[in-house]
Design a protein around this motif. Structure first.
Motif, PDB file in Angstrom:
ATOM      1  N   LEU A 239       6.734   3.850   1.144  1.00  0.00           N
ATOM      2  CA  LEU A 239       5.869   3.039   2.001  1.00  0.00           C
ATOM      3  C   LEU A 239       4.453   3.615   2.071  1.00  0.00           C
ATOM      4  CD1 LEU A 239       8.407   2.279   4.861  1.00  0.00           C
ATOM      5  CD2 LEU A 239       7.535   0.673   3.158  1.00  0.00           C
ATOM      6  N   THR A 240       4.367   4.934   2.052  1.00  0.00           N
ATOM      7  CA  THR A 240       3.053   5.580   2.043  1.00  0.00           C
ATOM      8  C   THR A 240       2.311   5.280   0.747  1.00  0.00           C
ATOM      9  OG1 THR A 240       3.820   7.346   3.511  1.00  0.00           O
ATOM     10  CG2 THR A 240       1.842   7.780   2.196  1.00  0.00           C
ATOM     11  N   GLN A 241       3.010   5.390  -0.372  1.00  0.00           N
ATOM     12  CA  GLN A 241       2.390   5.113  -1.667  1.00  0.00           C
ATOM     13  C   GLN A 241       1.953   3.653  -1.762  1.00  0.00           C
ATOM     14  OE1 GLN A 241       5.540   6.345  -4.300  1.00  0.00           O
ATOM     15  NE2 GLN A 241       4.842   8.481  -4.358  1.00  0.00           N
ATOM     16  N   LEU A 242       2.796   2.747  -1.316  1.00  0.00           N
ATOM     17  CA  LEU A 242       2.461   1.320  -1.333  1.00  0.00           C
ATOM     18  C   LEU A 242       1.209   1.050  -0.504  1.00  0.00           C
ATOM     19  CD1 LEU A 242       4.925  -1.653  -0.909  1.00  0.00           C
ATOM     20  CD2 LEU A 242       2.955  -1.480   0.596  1.00  0.00           C
ATOM     21  N   SER A 243       1.173   1.602   0.683  1.00  0.00           N
ATOM     22  CA  SER A 243       0.056   1.351   1.594  1.00  0.00           C
ATOM     23  C   SER A 243      -1.253   1.924   1.056  1.00  0.00           C
ATOM     24  CB  SER A 243       0.368   1.942   2.972  1.00  0.00           C
ATOM     25  OG  SER A 243       1.541   1.363   3.520  1.00  0.00           O
ATOM     26  N   HIS A 244      -1.194   3.129   0.510  1.00  0.00           N
ATOM     27  CA  HIS A 244      -2.408   3.729  -0.052  1.00  0.00           C
ATOM     28  C   HIS A 244      -2.907   2.944  -1.257  1.00  0.00           C
ATOM     29  CE1 HIS A 244      -3.204   7.248   2.384  1.00  0.00           C
ATOM     30  NE2 HIS A 244      -1.915   7.573   2.374  1.00  0.00           N
ATOM     31  N   TRP A 245      -1.971   2.423  -2.066  1.00  0.00           N
ATOM     32  CA  TRP A 245      -2.388   1.629  -3.230  1.00  0.00           C
ATOM     33  C   TRP A 245      -3.134   0.373  -2.777  1.00  0.00           C
ATOM     34  CZ3 TRP A 245      -1.980  -3.228  -5.203  1.00  0.00           C
ATOM     35  CH2 TRP A 245      -2.384  -3.403  -6.524  1.00  0.00           C
ATOM     36  N   ILE A 246      -2.604  -0.311  -1.777  1.00  0.00           N
ATOM     37  CA  ILE A 246      -3.265  -1.508  -1.265  1.00  0.00           C
ATOM     38  C   ILE A 246      -4.656  -1.164  -0.747  1.00  0.00           C
ATOM     39  CG2 ILE A 246      -3.205  -3.278   0.541  1.00  0.00           C
ATOM     40  CD1 ILE A 246      -0.163  -3.291   0.268  1.00  0.00           C
ATOM     41  N   ALA A 247      -4.750  -0.097   0.044  1.00  0.00           N
ATOM     42  CA  ALA A 247      -6.040   0.291   0.610  1.00  0.00           C
ATOM     43  C   ALA A 247      -7.059   0.621  -0.477  1.00  0.00           C
ATOM     44  CB  ALA A 247      -5.859   1.489   1.542  1.00  0.00           C
TER      45      ALA A 247
END
Length: 366
Positions: A239-247
């Motif tokens: 979830l952290t990786q997904l969120s950082h990618w979006i940002a």
């Protein structure tokens, strides 16, 4: 527009090429099915016939309902307004957790209960007061030509078009398709290639390309949904990786929805998603800098409402799909601090509420 009756052999399509004397390749999605004459692709609604790929679901639809636009889910696109939703049969992914498997996995054209020309759909949406039509329930990628013609007809009636898609599409058809869309919600099903390959039969990289294309090369309003499945795609790390990618790749102001899994299809033995998982995911995404993160499929006023990232003011109150207080001014800015909120807003919200109404299409009169 295409001219076809659902009783004929479908309509001609352009996204294919011949690879040998006896086979052609469908180029609509990264699956790139190699087809002999008379053979259908995995989606089942596109197949080889007479030396070309034809679409067999054109003009045949099912599941007609008027929904709140928030159900797509779209929280920053004409909030509170009704949308005419429909789909066809088939799908180009093979998700084991599919929530609409009775339509998306169907191999029977009888699933498509009504004949619906693009003009008939647009006329029906207009008469019912819908502000948009949504291609949903199964992926519009596979009924590409039909969805585009429906969008063109809708625009002629002043109605916007919404794509609810997994984003699993090739570059050429992707560019053609999104020229006609006004908004999209893309299912980012997980953030590992392993999940996409084992659970969906697809590739994460292709979906990420679609997300970047929509965000940076079109004017289509974009929101993202991730369905959280216990033990599959809900770890803190992922979830952290997904969120950082979006940002980093899309922007901190792209709305992200976390929704709850319910046991279905080939994952009926997997437990449902606890509400606490959605809250944890939302906190992780917000810590990563995302400004508009939502929880779905649960009663969570805090997690489903829109808050001003600048001053914390409540902008749009939501309980499930029901809107409450409205904190935006007529320009779509926070009434308290004036910070602009990205999306498409009107001076007053719609009042459709949370209801969902099945509809019958308006048949033309002589």
């Amino acid at each position: 527009m295409h001219d076809s009756s659902p009783l004929t052999g479908g309509v001609s399509t352009r996204w294919w090429h011949r690879i040998s004397k006896d086979k052609i390749q469908c180029d609509i999605c990264p699956r790139q099915c190699h087809l002999s004459d008379g053979q259908r692709g995995l989606c089942f609604v596109r197949g080889a016939e007479g030396g070309e790929v034809r679409l067999y679901s054109y003009g045949r639809s099912s599941g007609f309902c008027i929904d709140p636009i928030e159900k797509k889910p779209l929280n920053h696109f004409l909030p509170g307004t009704p949308v005419l939703s429909f789909g066809t049969a088939g799908c180009n992914l093979a998700c084991k957790f599919c929530q609409n498997w009775d339509m998306s996995k169907s191999r029977e054209m009888d699933t498509l209960s009504q004949s619906a020309s693009p003009e008939l759909l647009a006329t029906t949406a207009e008469k019912l007061g819908c502000r948009s039509i949504a291609f949903t329930y199964n992926d519009p990628v596979i009924f590409h030509e039909y969805a585009i013609d429906c969008a063109i007809a809708a625009h002629q009636h002043g109605i916007k078009s919404v794509a609810v898609s997994a984003g699993y599409v090739c570059r050429g058809p992707r560019e053609e398709f999104y020229q006609h869309m006004d908004a999209a919600n893309i299912d980012l099903k997980a953030f590992t290639e392993r999940f996409y390959q084992r659970i969906c039969g697809g590739q994460l990289s292709a979906v990420l390309e679609t997300l970047e294309y929509i965000r940076h090369e079109t004017n289509v309003w974009l929101e993202i949904t991730t369905l959280l499945i216990p033990g599959q795609n809900d770890s803190d790390t992922e979830l952290t990786q997904l969120s950082h990618w979006i940002a980093e790749h899309l922007g901190k102001d792209v709305p992200l929805h976390f929704s709850a899994f319910h046991p279905d299809w080939k994952m009926a033995d997997t437990p449902p998603t606890p509400p606490a998982t959605l809250t944890r995911a939302r906190n992780i995404a917000r810590d990563a800098g995302l400004e508009y993160v939502y929880t779905g499929n649960v009663h969570d006023r805090g997690g489903s409402s829109t808050w001003c990232p600048e001053c914390g003011h409540l902008l749009i109150e939501r309980d499930w799909y029901q809107l409450g207080s409205w904190g935006l001014d007529e320009k779509g800015c926070c009434q308290q601090c004036g910070d602009p909120v990205p999306g498409l807003f009107e001076a007053r919200p719609g009042h459709w509420g949370s209801r969902r109404e099945p509809v019958r299409l308006y048949q033309p009169t002589n």
